[in-house]
Write a protein that holds these residues in place. Sequence first.
Motif, PDB file in Angstrom:
ATOM      1  N   LEU A 446     -44.937  44.812  32.881  1.00 15.55           N
ATOM      2  CA  LEU A 446     -45.996  45.444  33.664  1.00 15.55           C
ATOM      3  C   LEU A 446     -46.423  46.763  33.035  1.00 15.55           C
ATOM      4  N   ILE A 447     -45.459  47.592  32.674  1.00 17.10           N
ATOM      5  CA  ILE A 447     -45.790  48.874  32.048  1.00 17.10           C
ATOM      6  C   ILE A 447     -46.528  48.643  30.728  1.00 17.10           C
ATOM      7  N   ALA A 448     -46.124  47.621  29.982  1.00 17.31           N
ATOM      8  CA  ALA A 448     -46.817  47.292  28.732  1.00 17.31           C
ATOM      9  C   ALA A 448     -48.270  46.920  29.009  1.00 17.31           C
ATOM     10  N   LYS A 449     -48.514  46.164  30.079  1.00 19.17           N
ATOM     11  CA  LYS A 449     -49.884  45.780  30.443  1.00 19.17           C
ATOM     12  C   LYS A 449     -50.708  47.002  30.851  1.00 19.17           C
ATOM     13  N   ILE A 450     -50.062  47.935  31.544  1.00 21.21           N
ATOM     14  CA  ILE A 450     -50.766  49.163  31.929  1.00 21.21           C
ATOM     15  C   ILE A 450     -51.152  49.962  30.691  1.00 21.21           C
ATOM     16  N   ILE A 451     -50.199  50.111  29.762  1.00 26.87           N
ATOM     17  CA  ILE A 451     -50.480  50.845  28.520  1.00 26.87           C
ATOM     18  C   ILE A 451     -51.619  50.182  27.765  1.00 26.87           C
ATOM     19  N   SER A 491     -48.979  26.803  22.905  1.00 28.14           N
ATOM     20  CA  SER A 491     -48.541  26.788  21.504  1.00 28.14           C
ATOM     21  C   SER A 491     -47.074  27.147  21.326  1.00 28.14           C
ATOM     22  N   GLY A 492     -46.413  27.530  22.427  1.00 29.53           N
ATOM     23  CA  GLY A 492     -45.023  27.969  22.323  1.00 29.53           C
ATOM     24  C   GLY A 492     -44.901  29.418  21.896  1.00 29.53           C
ATOM     25  N   LYS A 493     -46.033  30.121  21.884  1.00 35.49           N
ATOM     26  CA  LYS A 493     -46.049  31.534  21.506  1.00 35.49           C
ATOM     27  C   LYS A 493     -46.519  32.380  22.692  1.00 35.49           C
ATOM     28  N   SER A 494     -46.007  33.583  22.784  1.00 31.71           N
ATOM     29  CA  SER A 494     -46.488  34.513  23.806  1.00 31.71           C
ATOM     30  C   SER A 494     -46.763  35.863  23.166  1.00 31.71           C
ATOM     31  N   PHE A 495     -47.655  36.624  23.785  1.00 28.06           N
ATOM     32  CA  PHE A 495     -47.985  37.942  23.264  1.00 28.06           C
ATOM     33  C   PHE A 495     -46.776  38.859  23.448  1.00 28.06           C
ATOM     34  N   ASN A 496     -46.477  39.655  22.449  1.00 30.32           N
ATOM     35  CA  ASN A 496     -45.253  40.467  22.446  1.00 30.32           C
ATOM     36  C   ASN A 496     -45.455  41.766  23.227  1.00 30.32           C
ATOM     37  N   LEU A 497     -45.425  41.653  24.567  1.00 26.71           N
ATOM     38  CA  LEU A 497     -45.539  42.832  25.414  1.00 26.71           C
ATOM     39  C   LEU A 497     -44.309  43.724  25.291  1.00 26.71           C
ATOM     40  N   GLU A 498     -43.161  43.105  24.952  1.00 28.44           N
ATOM     41  CA  GLU A 498     -41.937  43.894  24.789  1.00 28.44           C
ATOM     42  C   GLU A 498     -42.096  44.954  23.706  1.00 28.44           C
ATOM     43  N   ARG A 499     -42.860  44.626  22.674  1.00 38.83           N
ATOM     44  CA  ARG A 499     -43.081  45.585  21.593  1.00 38.83           C
ATOM     45  C   ARG A 499     -43.854  46.803  22.095  1.00 38.83           C
ATOM     46  N   ILE A 500     -44.852  46.565  22.935  1.00 39.74           N
ATOM     47  CA  ILE A 500     -45.623  47.672  23.490  1.00 39.74           C
ATOM     48  C   ILE A 500     -44.737  48.532  24.392  1.00 39.74           C
ATOM     49  N   TRP A 501     -43.866  47.890  25.191  1.00 40.04           N
ATOM     50  CA  TRP A 501     -42.923  48.635  26.024  1.00 40.04           C
ATOM     51  C   TRP A 501     -42.031  49.530  25.175  1.00 40.04           C
ATOM     52  N   LYS A 502     -41.516  48.999  24.085  1.00 44.40           N
ATOM     53  CA  LYS A 502     -40.590  49.763  23.245  1.00 44.40           C
ATOM     54  C   LYS A 502     -41.297  50.904  22.520  1.00 44.40           C
ATOM     55  N   GLU A 503     -42.518  50.638  22.049  1.00 41.12           N
ATOM     56  CA  GLU A 503     -43.249  51.657  21.281  1.00 41.12           C
ATOM     57  C   GLU A 503     -44.079  52.565  22.186  1.00 41.12           C
ATOM     58  N   GLU A 504     -44.299  52.116  23.431  1.00 41.44           N
ATOM     59  CA  GLU A 504     -45.077  52.872  24.427  1.00 41.44           C
ATOM     60  C   GLU A 504     -46.489  53.225  23.933  1.00 41.44           C
ATOM     61  N   ASP A 505     -47.002  52.350  23.083  1.00 44.37           N
ATOM     62  CA  ASP A 505     -48.345  52.549  22.526  1.00 44.37           C
ATOM     63  C   ASP A 505     -48.718  51.292  21.752  1.00 44.37           C
ATOM     64  N   ILE A 506     -49.939  51.249  21.246  1.00 45.86           N
ATOM     65  CA  ILE A 506     -50.354  50.152  20.374  1.00 45.86           C
ATOM     66  C   ILE A 506     -50.778  50.741  19.033  1.00 45.86           C
TER      67      ILE A 506
END
Length: 573
Positions: A446-451, A491-506
């Motif tokens: 959720l926080i990743a989506k907000i960012i 496709s068996g793939k998902s967008f890596n929201l965890e990466r945005i959470w960890k980096e707190e940015d794009i």
Amino acid sequence: MGGQNHCTTTVNESKERLQLFIIDESSLDETTAEQDLCVSLKADYERQFKKAVKFLNLSVKGTLSDKVQDSDGVVKSLIAKINSEEGLEQFDVVEIFLLTLTATVSNKGESIQPRKVHFEDDFLKVKYEKDNVSITKDILILKKVIDLNFLASVIESRGNREPLTINFTRDFKKRIEVIQAADERNFASYLCVLDAEVISGLYKRYSSRLLEKNVRSFLQFKGVNKGIKETIRTKPEQFIAFNNGLTVTATNAIIKPYKKSQYLEALTDFQIVNGGQTTASIYFSHKEGLDISKVKVMAKINVAKNVAENDLDNLISNISQFSNTQSRVSNVDLRSKSPQLRTLKSLSDSIITPSGFRWFFERAKGEFLTKVRHAGSNGNRLKKEFPRERRFTNMELAKYYSAWGNSPHLVKKGGEKIFRHFIEMLESEEEATEKVQIDREFYEKLIAKIILFRRMEKIYGQGKNSLGQLRAAVIPYTLSVLYIYTDASGSGKSFNLERIWKEEDIDTELQEYLKELMILMNELIKKYSASEDFNEYSKKPELWESIKECTEIQNLFKKSSTLSIFKKYTISL
């Protein structure tokens, strides 16, 4: 039981309540015999509470500081705070919690049975100076044992709070005359007049527990609250005429006759569902020194008989919606007490980001401003701890979460409409609908989506330097396209929201790609809209159906820029 005790402290959010936690370390000793962990005498606990009360007395008198070792900085700071004019003015209540791994039991009868013990209130009389005026007040001391019985009750209740029972005769020494207005099979209603001292005393003793089912928080002394305070100051006798009063719910009432009248003795599962602002305003006005002795408040008490918890919540929502006339209550306010949102609030309070910060979820309207006000001189620190970019409201939550999905046209409708869609999805009981699990993984994504959403708002821009005039539509449409070509693509793939959470940015590459996608989306909304009012037409599902699989989108997702982003920002399920 004697033994050693360890003590820790905290202060509640509104800052008037000091909480002391005493840990009975002897109960943690693995060698303690089982029979010694079964406490039947109230005096065993009273001896430990007396130590804490003595500590408070000596702290107020200022005779304890020299006896505490210099190495114990926390205790010395606490003693200094209690002994200061600031502390004596701040604290109205001290709650003492005794944490122990004992079980409180009764030996009467054929077998040992668990039991509760009730401790009489203590009062600590203090004096301090304020604006060259000597002030005397009684600090209320409340005592509670947190033992194995208490923990068992919490587990059995599945996290539900223990119903709050108010005994007006015992706690306030007041006879409150009531008139019965209705008496049905599952419902009764009473009318009465409450002295402001009773209302202030209720808030002092029980604080925000009174308002747990209230749909809003106390919204500072402005608007209606400012008017409440001004009426108390200038026209206290007319308060009852100007104020809408309180609406109270309960599941049981003890009413007793006296001299041909009916009097209220006690209420079980007491909740103020309308008039929370009045209650808190009266308390804080009194705390600031205003005379409330002439203030009286009308109260309507609704007693639900033999009503299940879910039905009680529905009843409370209806009472709030139809009886509140002081200021508008929205459906978002009414649904803020959702168990799912309460869980999310707990997660926001406890989870720290990788860089060491927390986000603030404003579950109830005005909650953050309430917290800032109650923080007093620490209000600015709180604003720095939770800047606007790390806060989100109920309606923002619904918008950010729903944008990553297949309904951007609903997101564009905004406000209560998207919140209703979100909460119905969150609480859906349909078998075909996958249950949403509110846990740490949900919160981090959720926080990743907000960012992601907020970074896109900055990329799109506003005014002359923006990418267009359709930002409110372009961003959810863009995110939804990204969602259906990753998470929902099969496709068996998902967008890596965890990466945005960890980096707190794009990163810059993703920013450039999102800009490219938003520029295209800006044109597609105009191209496929059946109306010249593009913003209004973007609320219709027909536009989304036209865009999500159009040729232009399919071509973009074949380009090297898309393939590069997907390689970097997708992970296998």
